[in-house]
Design a protein around this motif. Structure first.
Motif, PDB file in Angstrom:
ATOM      1  N   ALA A  12      60.554  56.013  29.911  1.00 39.04           N
ATOM      2  CA  ALA A  12      60.742  54.813  29.095  1.00 39.04           C
ATOM      3  C   ALA A  12      62.115  54.192  29.344  1.00 39.04           C
ATOM      4  O   ALA A  12      62.241  52.961  29.405  1.00 39.04           O
ATOM      5  N   LEU A  15      61.939  52.370  32.680  1.00 37.90           N
ATOM      6  CA  LEU A  15      61.205  51.114  32.513  1.00 37.90           C
ATOM      7  C   LEU A  15      62.028  50.091  31.734  1.00 37.90           C
ATOM      8  O   LEU A  15      62.019  48.905  32.063  1.00 37.90           O
ATOM      9  N   ASP A  16      62.731  50.562  30.714  1.00 38.16           N
ATOM     10  CA  ASP A  16      63.560  49.654  29.913  1.00 38.16           C
ATOM     11  C   ASP A  16      64.637  48.982  30.759  1.00 38.16           C
ATOM     12  O   ASP A  16      64.898  47.789  30.609  1.00 38.16           O
ATOM     13  N   VAL A  19      62.992  46.333  32.745  1.00 35.65           N
ATOM     14  CA  VAL A  19      62.592  45.237  31.866  1.00 35.65           C
ATOM     15  C   VAL A  19      63.798  44.429  31.402  1.00 35.65           C
ATOM     16  O   VAL A  19      63.727  43.199  31.302  1.00 35.65           O
ATOM     17  N   MET A  65      57.978  40.521  28.851  1.00 37.93           N
ATOM     18  CA  MET A  65      58.634  41.738  29.328  1.00 37.93           C
ATOM     19  C   MET A  65      59.408  42.408  28.198  1.00 37.93           C
ATOM     20  O   MET A  65      59.547  43.619  28.172  1.00 37.93           O
ATOM     21  N   GLY A  68      57.783  45.269  24.949  1.00 44.24           N
ATOM     22  CA  GLY A  68      57.749  46.727  25.005  1.00 44.24           C
ATOM     23  C   GLY A  68      59.035  47.347  24.478  1.00 44.24           C
ATOM     24  O   GLY A  68      59.013  48.375  23.794  1.00 44.24           O
ATOM     25  N   LEU A 141      51.985  42.544  33.073  1.00 45.16           N
ATOM     26  CA  LEU A 141      53.078  43.514  33.190  1.00 45.16           C
ATOM     27  C   LEU A 141      53.632  43.897  31.814  1.00 45.16           C
ATOM     28  O   LEU A 141      53.906  45.079  31.561  1.00 45.16           O
ATOM     29  N   HIS A 145      53.373  47.662  30.274  1.00 40.65           N
ATOM     30  CA  HIS A 145      54.566  48.371  29.810  1.00 40.65           C
ATOM     31  C   HIS A 145      54.357  48.862  28.378  1.00 40.65           C
ATOM     32  O   HIS A 145      54.633  50.022  28.065  1.00 40.65           O
TER      33      HIS A 145
END
Length: 167
Positions: A12, A15-16, A19, A65, A68, A141, A145
């Protein structure tokens, strides 16, 4: 439980970061184009036609984006006072049920937004001629996410319920 939680947090966090870069770039593009359009209006008395298209493009990317990250930080709109009035175990069960509902919405949205994005490959924005695919794909996307985050949250919450220690 600690290994699952650590692996989830590591994924996470990765991914953060990605993003934040994409969403931040979207905000910069949106604000920059709006600012350029305002300055052109003030100084030249004319607007730049493509600025509206490009600023909307940046705003769409930033919005989808960023959802999430809001979910992960519990920054989305909720009625916390209702849940916080309940015992901790009930709060966890409510979280699992909520996450399952989010998961269902995400699966449906990812599927249909992907179909929409593929159909829009041949369409182009009117002024910039950017393929409309790039306006539609942030929906896919963003929800993908959110789907990953919801699955991780469900696994952690269920694991917490299974290993619940009575005090």
């Amino acid at each position: 439980m600690k290994k699952i939680s650590a692996a989830y947090n590591k994924l996470a966090d990765l991914l953060d970061r990605l993003v934040y870069i994409i969403g931040g770039a979207g905000i910069i593009v949106c604000a920059g184009m709006c600012g350029a359009n305002i300055l052109m209006w003030w100084f030249m008395g004319k607007r730049i036609a493509i600025c509206d298209e490009i600023s909307l493009f940046g705003l769409v990317w930033a919005t989808y984006m960023g959802m999430g990250i809001l979910f992960r930080m519990n920054g989305h709109c909720t009625m916390d006072f209702v849940v916080k009035a309940m015992p901790p175990k009930v709060q966890t069960v409510i979280r699992v049920v909520t996450d399952i509902a989010i998961l269902v919405v995400c699966v449906i949205t990812v599927h249909y937004s992907w179909v929409l994005a593929l159909k829009s490959l041949s369409k182009k924005l009117i002024l910039t001629k950017i393929p409309y695919f790039y306006v539609d794909i942030p929906i896919t996307l963003g929800y993908a996410h959110l789907l990953i985050l919801a699955v991780g949250d469900i696994v952690i919450s269920i694991n917490k319920l299974i290993h619940w220690k009575k005090g």
